[in-house]
Design a protein around this motif. Structure first.
Motif, short mmCIF file in Angstrom:
data_model
loop_
_atom_site.label_atom_id
_atom_site.label_comp_id
_atom_site.label_asym_id
_atom_site.label_seq_id
_atom_site.Cartn_x
_atom_site.Cartn_y
_atom_site.Cartn_z
N ALA A 77 0.84 -1.20 0.00
CA ALA A 77 0.00 0.00 0.00
C ALA A 77 0.88 1.25 0.00
N ASP A 78 1.98 1.20 0.73
CA ASP A 78 3.02 2.22 0.66
C ASP A 78 4.32 1.59 1.14
N HIS A 79 5.41 2.23 0.84
CA HIS A 79 6.70 1.61 1.13
C HIS A 79 7.23 1.94 2.52
N VAL A 84 10.18 -0.04 8.23
CA VAL A 84 9.95 -0.63 9.54
C VAL A 84 10.58 -2.03 9.61
N ILE A 85 10.33 -2.83 8.57
CA ILE A 85 10.86 -4.19 8.53
C ILE A 85 12.38 -4.18 8.45
N ASP A 86 12.93 -3.35 7.56
CA ASP A 86 14.39 -3.28 7.41
C ASP A 86 15.07 -2.82 8.70
N ASP A 87 14.46 -1.83 9.37
CA ASP A 87 15.02 -1.36 10.64
C ASP A 87 14.97 -2.44 11.71
N ALA A 88 13.87 -3.19 11.75
CA ALA A 88 13.75 -4.26 12.74
C ALA A 88 14.79 -5.36 12.47
N ILE A 89 14.98 -5.70 11.21
CA ILE A 89 15.99 -6.71 10.86
C ILE A 89 17.38 -6.22 11.25
N ALA A 90 17.68 -4.96 10.93
CA ALA A 90 18.98 -4.40 11.29
C ALA A 90 19.18 -4.43 12.81
N HIS A 91 18.15 -4.11 13.54
CA HIS A 91 18.23 -4.13 15.01
C HIS A 91 18.54 -5.54 15.52
#
Length: 107
Positions: A77-79, A84-91
């Protein structure tokens, strides 16, 4: 004390994102809109399971569907969700690296 506006909706979003299968589908959709068959093949999940996850994501407003004839194409729906997902994975990966570093120091 009043809860900040949007906190409940954000908690609901994290509940929907609390599935590694749905996270995988969202990462696949981040690269290009896709149909259920393509997503099932790329994710190595069954088509019924992919459809079920996509229904949940659609109901949460995270993905949208457009029809081309008989084919349904799903897209984000939007990027913002990819961030959020990339930041969580990085964390998670940073925490794992820190934990391994602490373990290595004590060996």
């Amino acid at each position: 004390m009043h809860q900040p506006v949007g906190l409940d909706a954000t908690a609901d979003l994290f509940k929907v994102l609390g599935s590694s299968s749905r996270l995988l589908l969202l990462r696949l959709l981040a690269s290009e809109p896709s149909g259920v068959g393509v997503l099932a093949e790329r994710s190595e999940m069954s088509q019924p399971l992919v459809s079920q996850h996509l229904r949940t994501l659609r109901q949460a407003g995270i993905v949208t569907v457009t029809r081309r004839g008989r084919e349904a194409l799903y897209q984000l729906a939007d990027h913002h969700i990819t961030h959020v997902i990339d930041d969580a994975i990085a964390h998670v990966l940073e925490e794992k690296a820190l934990d391994q570093g602490e373990t290595d120091e004590h060996d």
